[in-house]
Design an enzyme around this catalytic site. Structure first.
Site, PDB file in Angstrom:
ATOM      1  N   ASP A 205       0.861  -1.189   0.000  1.00 13.59           N
ATOM      2  CA  ASP A 205       0.000   0.000   0.000  1.00 13.59           C
ATOM      3  C   ASP A 205       0.889   1.228   0.000  1.00 13.59           C
ATOM      4  O   ASP A 205       2.123   1.119  -0.009  1.00 13.59           O
ATOM      5  CB  ASP A 205      -0.968  -0.016   1.198  1.00 13.59           C
ATOM      6  CG  ASP A 205      -2.312   0.618   0.829  1.00 13.59           C
ATOM      7  OD1 ASP A 205      -2.296   1.772   0.361  1.00 13.59           O
ATOM      8  OD2 ASP A 205      -3.363  -0.027   0.997  1.00 13.59           O
ATOM      9  N   HIS A 276      -2.676   3.118  -4.716  1.00 15.68           N
ATOM     10  CA  HIS A 276      -2.135   2.626  -3.436  1.00 15.68           C
ATOM     11  C   HIS A 276      -0.737   2.050  -3.648  1.00 15.68           C
ATOM     12  O   HIS A 276      -0.407   0.994  -3.110  1.00 15.68           O
ATOM     13  CB  HIS A 276      -3.070   1.572  -2.822  1.00 15.68           C
ATOM     14  CG  HIS A 276      -4.314   2.147  -2.222  1.00 15.68           C
ATOM     15  ND1 HIS A 276      -4.334   2.786  -1.005  1.00 15.68           N
ATOM     16  CD2 HIS A 276      -5.599   2.194  -2.666  1.00 15.68           C
ATOM     17  CE1 HIS A 276      -5.571   3.193  -0.723  1.00 15.68           C
ATOM     18  NE2 HIS A 276      -6.357   2.850  -1.717  1.00 15.68           N
ATOM     19  N   GLU A 340      -9.677   2.915  -5.287  1.00 16.72           N
ATOM     20  CA  GLU A 340      -9.251   4.269  -4.917  1.00 16.72           C
ATOM     21  C   GLU A 340      -7.997   4.732  -5.676  1.00 16.72           C
ATOM     22  O   GLU A 340      -7.001   5.102  -5.066  1.00 16.72           O
ATOM     23  CB  GLU A 340      -8.978   4.324  -3.405  1.00 16.72           C
ATOM     24  CG  GLU A 340     -10.199   4.012  -2.573  1.00 16.72           C
ATOM     25  CD  GLU A 340      -9.926   4.070  -1.073  1.00 16.72           C
ATOM     26  OE1 GLU A 340     -10.767   4.626  -0.352  1.00 16.72           O
ATOM     27  OE2 GLU A 340      -8.876   3.566  -0.613  1.00 16.72           O
ATOM     28  N   TYR A 431     -16.520  -4.169   7.762  1.00 17.89           N
ATOM     29  CA  TYR A 431     -15.278  -3.440   8.045  1.00 17.89           C
ATOM     30  C   TYR A 431     -15.023  -3.433   9.557  1.00 17.89           C
ATOM     31  O   TYR A 431     -15.599  -2.659  10.304  1.00 17.89           O
ATOM     32  CB  TYR A 431     -15.347  -2.024   7.446  1.00 17.89           C
ATOM     33  CG  TYR A 431     -14.815  -1.997   6.021  1.00 17.89           C
ATOM     34  CD1 TYR A 431     -15.156  -3.019   5.128  1.00 17.89           C
ATOM     35  CD2 TYR A 431     -13.959  -1.003   5.585  1.00 17.89           C
ATOM     36  CE1 TYR A 431     -14.658  -3.025   3.832  1.00 17.89           C
ATOM     37  CE2 TYR A 431     -13.462  -1.000   4.285  1.00 17.89           C
ATOM     38  CZ  TYR A 431     -13.816  -2.015   3.417  1.00 17.89           C
ATOM     39  OH  TYR A 431     -13.321  -2.020   2.135  1.00 17.89           O
ATOM     40  N   TRP A 481      -8.513  -3.390   8.269  1.00 18.74           N
ATOM     41  CA  TRP A 481      -7.527  -2.365   7.909  1.00 18.74           C
ATOM     42  C   TRP A 481      -6.870  -1.916   9.201  1.00 18.74           C
ATOM     43  O   TRP A 481      -7.522  -1.806  10.245  1.00 18.74           O
ATOM     44  CB  TRP A 481      -8.223  -1.193   7.215  1.00 18.74           C
ATOM     45  CG  TRP A 481      -8.975  -1.605   5.988  1.00 18.74           C
ATOM     46  CD1 TRP A 481     -10.321  -1.760   5.864  1.00 18.74           C
ATOM     47  CD2 TRP A 481      -8.415  -1.933   4.707  1.00 18.74           C
ATOM     48  NE1 TRP A 481     -10.632  -2.155   4.581  1.00 18.74           N
ATOM     49  CE2 TRP A 481      -9.491  -2.267   3.849  1.00 18.74           C
ATOM     50  CE3 TRP A 481      -7.115  -1.969   4.203  1.00 18.74           C
ATOM     51  CZ2 TRP A 481      -9.302  -2.642   2.518  1.00 18.74           C
ATOM     52  CZ3 TRP A 481      -6.928  -2.335   2.874  1.00 18.74           C
ATOM     53  CH2 TRP A 481      -8.011  -2.669   2.050  1.00 18.74           C
ATOM     54  N   THR A 482      -5.580  -1.633   9.130  1.00 22.24           N
ATOM     55  CA  THR A 482      -4.858  -1.476  10.399  1.00 22.24           C
ATOM     56  C   THR A 482      -4.292  -0.076  10.641  1.00 22.24           C
ATOM     57  O   THR A 482      -3.345   0.065  11.410  1.00 22.24           O
ATOM     58  CB  THR A 482      -3.706  -2.513  10.489  1.00 22.24           C
ATOM     59  OG1 THR A 482      -2.849  -2.343   9.359  1.00 22.24           O
ATOM     60  CG2 THR A 482      -4.229  -3.930  10.538  1.00 22.24           C
ATOM     61  N   GLU A 483      -4.879   0.950  10.036  1.00 20.15           N
ATOM     62  CA  GLU A 483      -4.384   2.294  10.356  1.00 20.15           C
ATOM     63  C   GLU A 483      -4.397   2.539  11.864  1.00 20.15           C
ATOM     64  O   GLU A 483      -3.465   3.132  12.416  1.00 20.15           O
ATOM     65  CB  GLU A 483      -5.245   3.366   9.685  1.00 20.15           C
ATOM     66  CG  GLU A 483      -5.050   3.510   8.192  1.00 20.15           C
ATOM     67  CD  GLU A 483      -6.062   2.689   7.396  1.00 20.15           C
ATOM     68  OE1 GLU A 483      -6.533   1.642   7.893  1.00 20.15           O
ATOM     69  OE2 GLU A 483      -6.368   3.109   6.263  1.00 20.15           O
TER      70      GLU A 483
HETATM   71  C1  ACM Z   1     -11.006  -0.194   0.427  1.00 20.63           C
HETATM   72  O1  ACM Z   1     -11.512  -0.147   1.559  1.00 20.63           O
HETATM   73  N1  ACM Z   1     -10.352   0.837  -0.083  1.00 20.63           N
HETATM   74  C2  ACM Z   1     -11.121  -1.398  -0.391  1.00 20.63           C
END
Ligand code: ACM
Ligand code: ZN
Length: 544
Positions: A205, A276, A340, A431, A481-483
């Site tokens: 990413d 990304h 994105e 999510y 997702w690990t932000e």
């Molecule tokens: C995504 O959450 N951008 C796939």
């Protein structure tokens, strides 16, 4: 949350420990059919463990290994050969006489006070039957050390079981925060315990490139380190701490893939393109439209600099990277991201503009689509299939592509209607980087909240689809997702218990799902998670 090494102990440690007895089996995910009988089977150090066919031998060995830590019993599986046919084996695993209508992952399990018999047509089915068998035992079975004094009883029961969907996944983002190899294995083991079978591994990413590629060593030399990260508790400021270099070597990746394969989990790598991609551009700036220079992104969010879709060397680079990826990952599907991708650089770039003219592409969406189609062709020529986020629909879908629908369900509906396979993963239900409740004190999260009950309520096959379109929905996936998940403990907290709910959405027929009953079973299942020392988020009324 200010201390990034701790998850909030109000949710994690306060407990309902030991509160619930197992009068009724509490299997998660709920089996297709379960009939409770009288009596119980008691496992002992002297219990015979047998395999009826060679195809069942390996799973019998796995069962022995799974029973050993908590019971201290070291059962040695033996073949249930013709000369021992007269002796009733106590536990028998076999593919002989299995019910083929239960499919490739189904099984039937019969427990009486005298015997346990597990039948399936494949080792995957036997493995899932073993997972059920373990959950019929006291929750202490899930401990990693000997639990002396426990009676290892299973209630007498007959179970017939098979999954609803064939893709039952969880995605873990190891770019924003890197997760160590032992934790990745543990994450996979927990998936398998819940009969999930896809580990989608987000490896690249803007904020970090985490997979060794031998042909392009700069990817991990420059792309696997960032100068700083957003500060916990204040995402608009940097923390001033260099992060990395962190990446997985090819040897480590093979070790993880083997570990997953033994547990019937397919590892689906994700290599992001054309967006990304800043960490790759930091390593090879000539792959961008502008030439750089770049460094891996130090903020979260989406980067405007992406791969140049006009340069042939970008396609060659991605084919080379994928060539190494294919050698590491046997997965039939390879995830190429596709989400994105800002198009502003492409609009200004002479290479991108020349590509559009040469191929008669009317806008930059069609340019993205052209790019993805090149990769689709490459994967197809190598016997694999492309899967991407639902943006790959914009500008026209590549012929063999499957779609992962995340921006709601529309992408999934459109792709299934066009005859493409779909994995449903809408942010509204899937999510797990969203908070688990709106309660004050819930740890910092990406945004919003997604309570357990909402995950559980998800119906993956959209009602809009016709009967002939519905089979294109091959499954469902949760995304982590690990932000805002800095360490393994944070990941477990975000994942559990929501992954338990998702496992049931993925496995159990809609008619067999009922949240009140899931909540009851989850109380007991929580004891299993405790025994495994999972840092799960305790049940509280604001998750319902
Ligand atoms: C995504 O959450 N951008 C796939
Ligand atoms: Zn360009």
């Amino acid at each position: 949350m200010n201390d990034k090494n701790q998850v909030d102990d109000r949710f994690c440690l306060a407990g309902n420990r030991g509160a619930v007895a197992a009068e009724t089996p509490a299997i998660i995910p709920q089996p297709t059919e379960l009939i409770l009988k009288d009596g119980a089977f008691e496992l002992a150090a002297t219990t015979r463990l047998q395999f009826g066919t060679p195809a069942a031998a390996e799973t019998a060995r796995q069962l022995a290994a799974m029973l050993a830590p908590a019971t201290g019993f070291h059962l040695i599986p033996t073949a249930h050969g013709a000369n021992t046919a007269a002796i009733q084996p106590a536990i028998l695993l076999t593919t002989a006489g299995a019910d083929a209508t239960l499919g490739e992952e189904g099984y039937d399990l019969s427990v009486t006070p005298a015997t346990v018999q597990l039948r399936a047509t494949t080792s995957a089915g036997l493995f899932y039957g073993c997972q059920t068998l373990l959950q019929l035992m006291p929750s202490a079975l899930f401990a990693e050390t000997v639990q002396a004094g426990t009676k290892w009883r299973l209630p007498a029961v007959t179970i017939r079981d098979a999954p609803r969907y064939r893709w039952r996944g969880l995605m873990l983002d190891c770019s924003r925060h890197f997760m160590p190899v032992p934790f990745v294995k543990r994450f996979i083991e927990l998936l398998a315990m819940h009969k999930m079978n896809r580990f989608h591994w987000h490896l690249t990413d803007d904020q970090g490139w985490r997979i060794e590629i031998k042909k392009y060593p700069e990817l991990t030399r420059r792309g696997a380190i960032r100068t700083e990260s957003p500060r916990p508790g204040n995402r608009d400021r940097g923390d001033g701490e260099p992060y990395g270099p962190f990446f997985y070597t090819q040897e480590q990746i093979r070790e993880i893939v083997d570990y997953a394969t033994e547990r019937h989990v397919v590892v689906v790598p994700e290599i992001e393109m054309p967006g990304h991609a800043l960490a790759a551009l930091a390593a090879y700036p000539e792959l961008s439209c502008t030439g750089g220079s770049f460094r891996p992104r130090t903020k979260w969010g989406v980067e405007p600099d992406v791969y140049c879709a006009g340069k042939d060397q970008v396609l060659q680079f991605n084919r080379d990277v994928l060539t190494e990826v294919l050698a590491m990952f046997p997965s039939p599907f390879i995830h190429i991201g596709g989400d994105e991708c800002p198009k502003e650089r492409w609009k200004e770039c002479p290479h991108c503009q020349a590509r559009m003219t040469a191929h008669g592409l009317k806008d930059t969406h069609e340019l993205q689509s052209w790019f993805i189609k090149q990769i689709d062709q490459f994967l197809a020529a190598n016997g694999r299939r492309l899967i991407g986020w639902d943006e790959i629909l914009e500008g026209g879908l590549a012929p063999g592509a499957a779609v992962m629908s995340w921006r709601g369900v529309h992408g999934g509906v459109a792709a299934a209607a066009a005859g493409h396979d779909v994995v449903m993963s809408p942010s509204s239900h899937c999510y797990f980087d969203y908070g688990q409740s709106g309660a004050v004190g819930e740890p910092e999260c990406f945004c919003g909240h997604l309570p357990l009950a909402t995950v559980y309520s998800y119906e993956p096959t959209p009602v809009e689809l016709t009967v002939t379109q519905r089979p294109y929905v091959i499954g469902v996936q949760g995304n982590i997702w690990t932000e805002y998940l800095w360490k393994p403990a944070h990941v477990e907290y975000a994942a559990y218990p929501r992954a338990c709910a998702l496992a049931e959405v993925a496995w159990t027929a809609a008619a067999r799902r009922e949240f009140g009953d899931f909540w009851r079973r989850m109380q007991l299942h929580g004891q299993r998670l405790d025994a495994r020392r999972v840092q799960w988020r305790r049940l509280s009324d604001d998750q319902r």
